[in-house]
Enzyme design. Structure first.
Site, PDB file in Angstrom:
ATOM      1  N   SER A  92      -3.684  57.030-145.134  1.00  0.00           N
ATOM      2  CA  SER A  92      -3.612  55.581-145.033  1.00  0.00           C
ATOM      3  C   SER A  92      -3.015  54.992-146.320  1.00  0.00           C
ATOM      4  CB  SER A  92      -5.006  55.030-144.727  1.00  0.00           C
ATOM      5  OG  SER A  92      -4.961  53.668-144.390  1.00  0.00           O
ATOM      6  N   HIS A 115      -0.405  55.535-140.932  1.00  0.00           N
ATOM      7  CA  HIS A 115      -0.653  54.750-139.728  1.00  0.00           C
ATOM      8  C   HIS A 115      -0.472  53.269-140.050  1.00  0.00           C
ATOM      9  CE1 HIS A 115      -5.197  53.818-140.574  1.00  0.00           C
ATOM     10  NE2 HIS A 115      -4.484  53.818-141.668  1.00  0.00           N
TER      11      HIS A 115
END
Length: 239
Positions: A92, A115
């Site tokens: 992330s 993501h």
């Protein structure tokens, strides 16, 4: 004695040429107490680094987008040479911090994960549509950073983010996210060093608290041993 949250980072000056920075844990902006840490605290410590080289070791599932982007930009502006190293996971927003290095090193047994930004939302249909539009904008800086530090097109990066993709060291090197790969023995050494550093910091905190308790006991003892005078001495004379 109340303690704040554990710091998710730690600076360690290895020698006159090198400072190691360990980002191990969830990247957070919550400051419930003065001892809690965030990007502002990080900047103050980064400004104190007096070596020409900074190596950033990362093992994190990610966390706050705002804090992570701030840390990425601070590291990018560091006056010297920056190498980022993925010791285990850089997921992330932690994967965005990984992109701050001129040299970006993956250990053979490490992974990136990228993501889109996500959040919790509530409200009516109009509120939720606005929240979705806001998330697209919040994700945009990460897309730009990934594109700048890879050989992938924007569409390819967006597709990877759509799929919440885990990326091996070999794949990261092929995509351009990483510039080199190290063997696993080096990763274990880095993790061992971080553990030892953490234990030293804990021992220092315990030693400080112990000294504070000792001083308090000394003061209490001295207070109890103060000589009695006047009527107090008369009525407290032992037989």
């Amino acid at each position: 004695m109340k303690k704040g949250h554990e710091k998710f980072y730690e600076f360690k000056k290895s020698n006159e040429e090198m400072t190691d920075l360990y980002i191990y844990g969830d990247i957070t902006s919550y400051k419930w107490d003065e001892s809690d840490v965030g990007a502002y605290d990080f900047l103050k410590e980064l400004n104190d680094v007096d070596t020409d080289n900074l190596t950033v070791h990362i093992n994190s599932y990610g966390g706050s987008v705002s804090e992570g982007l701030a840390i990425h930009n601070m590291i990018k502006e560091f006056k010297g040479n920056v190498t980022t190293v993925c010791d285990s996971f850089a997921c992330s927003i932690a994967s965005v911090i990984f992109m701050a290095g001129k040299e970006r090193v993956m250990h053979k047994g490490s992974l990136l994960m990228i993501h889109h930004a996500w959040t919790w939302a509530s409200g009516n249909a109009k509120d939720l549509r606005k929240q979705a539009d806001d998330l697209d904008k919040i994700t945009e800086p990460s897309i730009v950073i990934y594109e700048k530090n890879s050989n992938l097109s924007r569409d390819e990066i967006v597709e990877l983010m759509d799929n919440e993709t885990w990326i091996t060291a070999e794949e990261a090197l092929e995509m351009g996210f990483a510039t080199s790969i190290k063997e696993d023995d080096d990763a274990q050494q880095s993790i061992n060093e971080m553990y030892l550093n953490h234990q030293v910091m804990l021992n220092k905190d315990l030693e400080k608290e112990l000294n504070e308790v000792k001083e308090a006991l000394k003061l209490e003892k001295a207070k109890n041993e103060e000589p009695l005078t006047g009527w107090n001495a008369f009525f407290n004379t032992k037989k």
